[in-house]
Design an enzyme around this catalytic site. Structure first.
Site, PDB file in Angstrom:
ATOM      1  N   LYS A   1     -26.895 -36.032  25.496  1.00 18.66           N
ATOM      2  CA  LYS A   1     -27.812 -36.618  24.518  1.00 18.66           C
ATOM      3  C   LYS A   1     -27.246 -37.985  24.176  1.00 18.66           C
ATOM      4  O   LYS A   1     -26.153 -38.097  23.626  1.00 18.66           O
ATOM      5  CB  LYS A   1     -27.943 -35.763  23.267  1.00 18.66           C
ATOM      6  CG  LYS A   1     -29.061 -36.287  22.371  1.00 18.66           C
ATOM      7  CD  LYS A   1     -29.454 -35.282  21.337  1.00 18.66           C
ATOM      8  CE  LYS A   1     -28.679 -35.447  20.065  1.00 18.66           C
ATOM      9  NZ  LYS A   1     -29.099 -36.633  19.285  1.00 18.66           N
TER      10      LYS A   1
ATOM     11  N   GLY B   1     -30.262 -37.282   9.008  1.00 17.43           N
ATOM     12  CA  GLY B   1     -29.751 -36.781   7.736  1.00 17.43           C
ATOM     13  C   GLY B   1     -30.623 -37.071   6.534  1.00 17.43           C
ATOM     14  O   GLY B   1     -30.278 -36.711   5.415  1.00 17.43           O
TER      15      GLY B   1
ATOM     16  N   ALA C   1     -33.958 -35.579  14.740  1.00 17.64           N
ATOM     17  CA  ALA C   1     -33.444 -36.232  13.518  1.00 17.64           C
ATOM     18  C   ALA C   1     -34.488 -36.386  12.418  1.00 17.64           C
ATOM     19  O   ALA C   1     -35.664 -36.649  12.677  1.00 17.64           O
ATOM     20  CB  ALA C   1     -32.847 -37.608  13.824  1.00 17.64           C
ATOM     21  N   GLY C   2     -34.014 -36.200  11.211  1.00 21.23           N
ATOM     22  CA  GLY C   2     -34.815 -36.454  10.022  1.00 21.23           C
ATOM     23  C   GLY C   2     -35.645 -35.290   9.538  1.00 21.23           C
ATOM     24  O   GLY C   2     -36.289 -35.378   8.494  1.00 21.23           O
TER      25      GLY C   2
ATOM     26  N   ASN D   1     -30.165 -30.609  12.610  1.00 14.98           N
ATOM     27  CA  ASN D   1     -28.774 -30.354  12.226  1.00 14.98           C
ATOM     28  C   ASN D   1     -28.636 -30.263  10.694  1.00 14.98           C
ATOM     29  O   ASN D   1     -28.431 -29.196  10.123  1.00 14.98           O
ATOM     30  CB  ASN D   1     -27.867 -31.446  12.791  1.00 14.98           C
ATOM     31  CG  ASN D   1     -26.388 -31.093  12.692  1.00 14.98           C
ATOM     32  OD1 ASN D   1     -25.593 -31.578  13.467  1.00 14.98           O
ATOM     33  ND2 ASN D   1     -25.961 -30.235  11.766  1.00 14.98           N
ATOM     34  N   THR D   2     -28.787 -31.422  10.016  1.00 17.93           N
ATOM     35  CA  THR D   2     -28.452 -31.471   8.589  1.00 17.93           C
ATOM     36  C   THR D   2     -29.229 -30.445   7.761  1.00 17.93           C
ATOM     37  O   THR D   2     -28.654 -29.812   6.866  1.00 17.93           O
ATOM     38  CB  THR D   2     -28.736 -32.895   8.035  1.00 17.93           C
ATOM     39  OG1 THR D   2     -28.103 -33.839   8.891  1.00 17.93           O
ATOM     40  CG2 THR D   2     -28.205 -33.052   6.629  1.00 17.93           C
TER      41      THR D   2
HETATM   42  C1  LIG Z   1     -29.550 -38.359  16.630  1.00 18.69           C
HETATM   43  C2  LIG Z   1     -28.732 -37.405  15.912  1.00 18.69           C
HETATM   44  O1  LIG Z   1     -27.574 -37.598  15.638  1.00 18.69           O
HETATM   45  C3  LIG Z   1     -29.397 -36.179  15.585  1.00 18.69           C
HETATM   46  O2  LIG Z   1     -29.415 -35.341  16.696  1.00 18.69           O
HETATM   47  C4  LIG Z   1     -28.800 -35.437  14.464  1.00 18.69           C
HETATM   48  O3  LIG Z   1     -27.690 -34.742  14.897  1.00 18.69           O
HETATM   49  C5  LIG Z   1     -29.801 -34.502  13.930  1.00 18.69           C
HETATM   50  O4  LIG Z   1     -30.450 -35.132  12.930  1.00 18.69           O
HETATM   51  P1  LIG Z   1     -30.567 -34.385  11.520  1.00 18.69           P
HETATM   52  O5  LIG Z   1     -29.167 -34.149  11.072  1.00 18.69           O
HETATM   53  O6  LIG Z   1     -31.335 -35.337  10.662  1.00 18.69           O
HETATM   54  O7  LIG Z   1     -31.286 -33.100  11.776  1.00 18.69           O
END
Ligand SMILES: CC(=O)[C@@H](O)[C@H](O)COP(=O)(O)O
Length: 256
Positions: free
Chosen positions: A95, A156, A183-184, A205-206
């Site tokens: 990635k 995040g 993300a987001g 992730n976050t």
């Molecule tokens: C591009 C990046 O680093 C994302 O893969 C991140 O890990 C996930 O984004 P979130 O933490 O906002 O879900």
């Protein structure tokens, strides 16, 4: 949907950073039934969980690993990190993140295309983290990418899908390219919305790692991704501007 010829067991990709403990991370991966886990070489190397123990634990989850170049700001850094990741995780999947702006962590699309070209020529299967830019998307495909990963919102931020128009346009322009919102995403409803738009997967992730109960939240995201995918397959109705009565009227009541 195939990602570089591989069918994933689910459309939910889960990041492995920021969990309160390795046990909670493992519980979240199980509850999410994640199809892929991503792992950041640079962040983990710099943190307390550095080194082989953490990476062995990730491999032990039994889920395909997608290493990432999180934290890289130049083509050189990203390419070197990808090459290290290939050795450590024995995978040619990467990635690719090349960050261009510190406040929004917005990808540098120019450096991204350049790094993607170098890595695909070196045999990598590149998953580029990108903005929803249509021209940039075309260039990434020309550079050899077979998957695109536009952001929903800044990493995040938990804002969900900031630019619905742009994400819809990307889906419409590239109907056959696997697309992942990366993300987001902050809530399961955002993930469902991405799947309803016709995206093939989401990466989160976050929103899971920082939830009060990450394992429960991972389960909620699993259900949302499944619901969004099922809704998309069921061919949703068209949105309309005007009302259309949903109850047939067979005559009017006569008031005496
Ligand atoms: C591009 C990046 O680093 C994302 O893969 C991140 O890990 C996930 O984004 P979130 O933490 O906002 O879900």
């Amino acid at each position: 949907m195939l990602f570089y010829g591989t069918e994933l067991s689910s459309r939910l990709m889960l990041g492995t950073a920021q969990y309160p403990s390795p046990d909670i991370l493992a519980g979240a991966v199980r509850a999410a039934r994640a199809g892929v886990v991503t792992v950041s070489l640079r962040r983990e190397s710099a943190g307390l969980r550095a080194g082989q123990a953490f990476w062995s634990m990730i491999r032990g989850l039994g889920v395909p690993v997608l290493p990432n170049t999180a934290g890289c700001h130049t083509v050189k850094e990203a390419v070197t990190t990808a090459q290290m990741a290939r050795e450590i995780f024995d995978t040619d999947w990467i990635k690719l993140e090349v960050i261009g702006e510190s406040d929004t962590l917005q990808p540098d699309m120019f450096a991204l295309v350049e790094a993607a070209r170098i890595l695909t020529e070196d045999g990598f299967k590149v998953f580029p983290y990108m903005t929803e830019d249509l021209v940039g998307a075309e260039r990434l495909l020309q550079a050899g990418c077979q998957v695109l990963m536009p952001w929903g919102a800044p990493i995040g931020s938990g804002r969900g899908l900031n630019n619905l128009f742009g994400l819809r346009a990307l889906r419409a322009h590239f109907p056959d390219v696997p697309l992942v919102v990366d993300a987001g995403i902050g809530l399961p409803s955002h993930a469902a919305q991405a799947m309803e738009l016709g995206y093939d997967a989401v990466l989160i992730n976050t929103a899971v790692a920082k939830a009060g109960d990450p394992v429960a939240m991972a389960g909620a995201f699993r259900l949302a991704v499944e619901a969004g995918l099922a809704a998309r397959s069921a061919d949703p109705m068209e949105e309309r501007d005007m009302a259309v009565p949903s109850t047939p009227v067979l005559g009017r009541a006569v008031l005496a």
